[in-house]
Design a protein around this motif. Structure first.
Motif, short mmCIF file in Angstrom:
data_model
loop_
_atom_site.label_atom_id
_atom_site.label_comp_id
_atom_site.label_asym_id
_atom_site.label_seq_id
_atom_site.Cartn_x
_atom_site.Cartn_y
_atom_site.Cartn_z
N GLU A 52 0.84 -1.21 0.00
CA GLU A 52 0.00 0.00 0.00
C GLU A 52 0.87 1.25 0.00
OE1 GLU A 52 -4.01 -1.49 2.34
OE2 GLU A 52 -2.25 -0.97 3.55
N LEU A 53 1.96 1.23 0.75
CA LEU A 53 2.90 2.34 0.74
C LEU A 53 3.55 2.46 -0.63
CD1 LEU A 53 4.57 4.56 2.12
CD2 LEU A 53 6.15 2.77 2.91
N ALA A 266 3.83 10.77 8.54
CA ALA A 266 2.89 11.67 7.86
C ALA A 266 2.31 11.00 6.61
CB ALA A 266 3.59 12.97 7.48
N ARG A 267 3.15 10.26 5.91
CA ARG A 267 2.68 9.57 4.71
C ARG A 267 1.69 8.46 5.08
NH1 ARG A 267 5.04 10.65 -0.72
NH2 ARG A 267 3.61 9.50 -2.04
N LEU A 268 1.99 7.72 6.13
CA LEU A 268 1.11 6.65 6.58
C LEU A 268 -0.23 7.21 7.05
CD1 LEU A 268 3.62 4.43 8.61
CD2 LEU A 268 2.94 4.18 6.22
N GLN A 269 -0.19 8.34 7.75
CA GLN A 269 -1.43 8.98 8.20
C GLN A 269 -2.29 9.37 7.01
OE1 GLN A 269 0.30 12.18 10.46
NE2 GLN A 269 -0.05 11.16 12.43
N VAL A 284 -0.81 4.39 13.49
CA VAL A 284 0.38 4.59 12.65
C VAL A 284 1.33 5.62 13.25
CG1 VAL A 284 -0.79 3.90 10.52
CG2 VAL A 284 -0.77 6.31 11.19
N ASN A 285 0.86 6.41 14.21
CA ASN A 285 1.74 7.38 14.86
C ASN A 285 2.88 6.70 15.62
OD1 ASN A 285 0.03 9.40 13.97
ND2 ASN A 285 -1.11 9.50 15.89
N TYR A 286 2.71 5.40 15.92
CA TYR A 286 3.71 4.68 16.69
C TYR A 286 4.72 3.95 15.80
CZ TYR A 286 0.52 5.74 20.46
OH TYR A 286 -0.28 6.42 21.36
#
Length: 342
Positions: A52-53, A266-269, A284-286
């Motif tokens: 997904e990334l 930031a990209r994952l968020q 995802v912040n972790y």
């Protein structure tokens, strides 16, 4: 202007063909058109998978991912691959070993989950729990995502390394539950201990109320323990699509390694917020690191031989029943061209 001779034209044509071939060999992925432009897959709630990334970074184009729903189990995910409900799936390498031993026609092509100093899984108990050591787990209920898979392997390894007998290990009950529910079950005291992986583990620590007993990194160091698989038939019919998938995912792994953590988070968020799947976007912040052992997700022999040996020792497999060469291949990974499957 003097006319060119036939031989001169042939020489010029030969130079042009050679030049195009050199360009193609310098960028083999770009020169190979994917046979299938859509890949069906299952996601994981509150997580961004490496493919997904890769898609968000533009590394999979022109191939697109088609999310068909979420899974809560690696074994279910790769079984769905075998049955053709999805085009690729991922699971604990030990689960892939057992699937191949059962004559399932699949091949692992890239690692996507592992442990390192920053990203690892851990065994938890409630704060104030009387459980302080491996021996205290005998007769207890331990929550894991899937019995018989990675988390049970790690807990069993912890018990064995701590000197707990095989008989006493048999007294431990492994209880299955989705990762997002395990912490809740622990707080309700329906479980005595739980094993959580990567960012879900770190969120539990941050929320408080739980104590970490041990981690997979403390037990085994840095390594990869899960891989993506395709069926042999899919690979035979769509080799360029598989190559594009592996190339893009490998590039995403290395992008995440070299990019500042804040930029990755930031990209994952952004990815989680844009997909609208009614999930906890704060997990995802972790994120701390990519957590994959080999460069670009290259698979090593030990990534599978470890679990083959474990299953043989425990009587799950017979000696020689399955070989690592039956299970994986690095042929599609741009970082694994010099790594031969053994």
């Amino acid at each position: 202007m003097k006319a060119l001779s036939l031989n001169a034209v042939r020489r010029a044509s030969g130079l042009l063909v050679a030049g195009l071939a050199a360009i193609a060999s310098a960028n083999p992925v770009a020169a190979q058109t994917p046979e299938k432009l859509e890949l069906r897959y299952q996601g994981w709630a509150s997580k961004v998978l490496l493919p997904e990334l890769a898609e968000d970074l533009g590394y999979l184009a022109p191939v697109k991912l088609n999310w068909v729903g979420n899974t809560i189990s690696g074994p279910q995910d790769i079984q769905a691959t075998v049955t053709g409900d999805v085009d690729f799936g991922g699971a604990f390498n030990g689960s892939i070993v057992k699937l191949v031993a059962a004559h399932a026609p699949v091949k692992a092509v890239i690692s996507y989950v592992g442990a390192d100093k920053e990203t690892n899984g851990g065994l938890f108990v409630l704060q104030g729990s009387p459980i302080r050591s491996a021996r205290d787990l005998v007769g207890r209920r331990i929550g894991v995502n899937t019995p018989g898979a990675y988390q049970q392997y790690l807990v069993t390894t912890y018990l064995e390394k701590s000197g707990v007998s095989k008989e006493d290990i048999g007294k431990v009950t492994f209880v299955p539950a989705p990762p997002v529910n395990l912490a809740q079950l622990l707080r309700r005291k329906q479980l005595d201990a739980i094993f959580l992986e990567d960012i879900i583990k770190d969120k539990l620590l941050a929320d408080g109320g739980a104590e970490l007993i041990t981690t997979d990194y403390q037990l085994l160091g840095s390594f990869s323990y899960a891989s993506y698989v395709f069926t042999d038939r899919f690979i035979q019919q769509n080799p360029n699509t598989v190559r594009k998938f592996v190339d893009g995912t490998a590039r995403a792994i290395e992008w995440a390694r070299r990019t500042p953590r804040a930029e990755v988070v930031a990209r994952l968020q952004k990815i989680v917020q844009a997909r609208h799947r009614n999930e906890d976007a704060t997990i995802v912040n972790y994120w701390k690191s990519v957590g994959v052992g080999g460069k670009g997700g290259v698979i090593s022999v030990a990534d599978f031989s470890t679990y083959i040996d474990w299953y043989v020792t425990n009587g799950v497999l017979k000696p020689g029943q399955v070989k690592t060469s039956d299970i994986y291949s690095n042929q599609f990974n741009p970082f694994g061209q010099s790594v031969a499957s053994q």
